[in-house]
Design an enzyme around this catalytic site. Structure first.
Site, short mmCIF file in Angstrom:
data_model
loop_
_atom_site.label_atom_id
_atom_site.label_comp_id
_atom_site.label_asym_id
_atom_site.label_seq_id
_atom_site.Cartn_x
_atom_site.Cartn_y
_atom_site.Cartn_z
CB SER A 204 8.39 -0.40 13.82
OG SER A 204 9.09 -1.63 13.89
CE1 TYR B 196 9.81 0.61 8.70
CE2 TYR B 196 10.64 -1.27 9.92
CZ TYR B 196 9.59 -0.48 9.51
OH TYR B 196 8.31 -0.77 9.91
N1 LIG Z 1 4.01 -5.51 9.04
C1 LIG Z 1 4.89 -5.37 10.01
O1 LIG Z 1 5.55 -6.34 10.45
C2 LIG Z 1 5.06 -4.02 10.64
C3 LIG Z 1 5.72 -3.95 11.89
C4 LIG Z 1 5.90 -2.72 12.47
C5 LIG Z 1 5.44 -1.59 11.85
N2 LIG Z 1 4.82 -1.66 10.65
C6 LIG Z 1 4.37 -0.42 10.02
O2 LIG Z 1 2.99 -0.51 9.76
C7 LIG Z 1 2.65 0.39 8.72
C8 LIG Z 1 1.71 -0.30 7.75
O3 LIG Z 1 2.40 -1.34 7.12
P1 LIG Z 1 1.72 -2.76 6.78
O4 LIG Z 1 2.44 -3.75 7.61
O5 LIG Z 1 0.27 -2.67 6.86
O6 LIG Z 1 2.25 -2.98 5.29
P2 LIG Z 1 1.52 -2.87 3.88
O7 LIG Z 1 0.41 -3.86 3.80
O8 LIG Z 1 2.61 -2.91 2.86
O9 LIG Z 1 0.84 -1.43 3.91
C9 LIG Z 1 1.53 -0.24 3.62
C10 LIG Z 1 0.51 0.80 3.22
O10 LIG Z 1 1.21 2.04 2.95
C11 LIG Z 1 0.81 2.47 1.64
N3 LIG Z 1 1.92 3.18 1.00
C12 LIG Z 1 3.15 2.70 0.69
N4 LIG Z 1 3.85 3.64 0.06
C13 LIG Z 1 3.04 4.74 -0.04
C14 LIG Z 1 3.21 6.03 -0.59
N5 LIG Z 1 4.35 6.40 -1.20
N6 LIG Z 1 2.18 6.90 -0.52
C15 LIG Z 1 1.01 6.55 0.07
N7 LIG Z 1 0.80 5.35 0.63
C16 LIG Z 1 1.82 4.46 0.57
C17 LIG Z 1 0.45 1.20 0.88
O11 LIG Z 1 -0.49 1.45 -0.15
P3 LIG Z 1 -0.18 1.71 -1.71
O12 LIG Z 1 0.82 0.69 -2.14
O13 LIG Z 1 -1.54 1.58 -2.33
O14 LIG Z 1 0.33 3.13 -1.77
C18 LIG Z 1 -0.25 0.41 1.97
O15 LIG Z 1 -1.59 0.83 2.09
C19 LIG Z 1 3.98 0.88 8.13
O16 LIG Z 1 4.26 2.17 8.61
C20 LIG Z 1 4.99 -0.11 8.66
O17 LIG Z 1 6.28 0.44 8.78
C21 LIG Z 1 4.61 -2.86 10.03
#
Ligand SMILES: NC(=O)c1ccc[n+]([C@@H]2O[C@H](COP(=O)([O-])OP(=O)(O)OC[C@H]3O[C@@H](n4cnc5c(N)ncnc54)[C@H](OP(=O)(O)O)[C@@H]3O)[C@@H](O)[C@H]2O)c1
Length: 265
Positions: free
Chosen positions: A142, A155
């Site tokens: 991130s 985080y």
């Molecule tokens: N969105 C942003 O602004 C942003 C910015 C920078 C980085 N990121 C990073 O991008 C990555 C993906 O996030 P996203 O934005 O796509 O958010 P998201 O839609 O909330 O996706 C998160 C994913 O991780 C899974 N997950 C959460 N807890 C888990 C656990 N304990 N075991 C296995 N799977 C788990 C969730 O699925 P389940 O709930 O089905 O387990 C979901 O598939 C993350 O690492 C986040 O830190 C996001």
């Protein structure tokens, strides 16, 4: 139209957001898939859709990567499935509250997922990649890895781990045909923000990227052989200057004597 077969990609956090889009884009590129997340129903819906759209084989492994036994099951898949050529460490969650408003057990769960699971899955995958003559790892960090003041500090620190761990891996694996990319997304429109405690609608729209655009940019960076990809960064020279400053520091960080400014008067 599906492309040439590229082996199997294991994508964590594939049930929504960035991970689900990686899954779709990678299937289109010719990868078979192993999709990991907690929500089994969402995973199997996605698997069915992607098989229909692309003809690729898509398996699902429902698992809570914050749970040791579940994590061990996924590690076992990475250690034994010789078709795996790409690991996308994407599962993660964040927070927007500062220390004084955060629950330490939730912070621990964040470290368990964002740091421990990512590290263990990488350790499970790399020996096989090396033995088979190559592979690739895409680690979703991130922008808070380099700007921890923006969101919750744990985080930011967890994502700094992802970046520095990736940097070290890239260095260690340089001559082993194992590619490592760290992706540093800025705000991206996913469920992340609801989970983190600030709905995405509360952010200024000019800083929020659509998840499809983010993943396509990250894959373009991957195709260009980049190590660190910041999809929103227009001036790539700024990142180069940051890296050049780090490289300039490196030979100066360990010496037998303290720097002159720290010598007792
Ligand atoms: N969105 C942003 O602004 C942003 C910015 C920078 C980085 N990121 C990073 O991008 C990555 C993906 O996030 P996203 O934005 O796509 O958010 P998201 O839609 O909330 O996706 C998160 C994913 O991780 C899974 N997950 C959460 N807890 C888990 C656990 N304990 N075991 C296995 N799977 C788990 C969730 O699925 P389940 O709930 O089905 O387990 C979901 O598939 C993350 O690492 C986040 O830190 C996001």
């Amino acid at each position: 139209m599906t492309k040439q077969h590229k082996g199997t990609a294991l994508v964590t956090g594939a049930s929504s957001g960035i991970g689900a889009i990686y899954a779709q884009r990678l299937a289109k590129r010719g990868y078979d898939l192993i999709l990991v997340a907690r929500n089994a129903e969402r995973l199997s819906e996605l698997a069915t859709r992607l098989t229909k759209e692309t003809g690729r084989t898509v398996e699902t492994v429902p698992a809570d990567l914050g749970n040791k036994a579940d994590l061990a099951r996924v590690e076992a898949v990475l250690k034994t499935d010789r078709s795996i050529t790409l690991l996308v460490n994407n599962a993660g969650f964040g927070g927007t509250a500062p220390l004084l408003a955060s629950d330490v057990d939730k912070m621990q769960a964040m470290v368990d997922l964002n740091v421990t699971a990512l590290m263990r899955l990488t350790y499970a995958a790399v020996p096989g990649f090396v033995a088979r003559g190559g592979g690739a790892i895409i680690n979703i960090a991130s922008i808070v890895a380099i700007a921890p003041e923006i969101l919750n500090g744990v985080y930011g620190a967890s994502k700094a781990f992802v970046l520095t761990f990736s940097q070290s891996l890239k260095h260690e694996l340089a001559d082993k045909n194992v590619r490592v990319q760290a992706v540093l997304p800025g705000a991206t429109a996913t469920e992340f923000w609801g989970v983190a405690g600030t709905p995405v609608e509360h952010l200024p729209t000019e800083i929020v990227m659509q998840a499809e655009d983010m993943v396509d940019a990250a894959l373009a960076g991957f195709d260009q052989g980049e190590f660190a990809t910041i999809p929103a960064l227009e001036d790539a020279g700024l990142l180069k200057a940051y890296e050049d400053a780090r490289q300039a520091l490196m030979p100066n960080l360990s010496r037998s004597a303290p720097a002159a400014r720290y010598k007792a008067a």
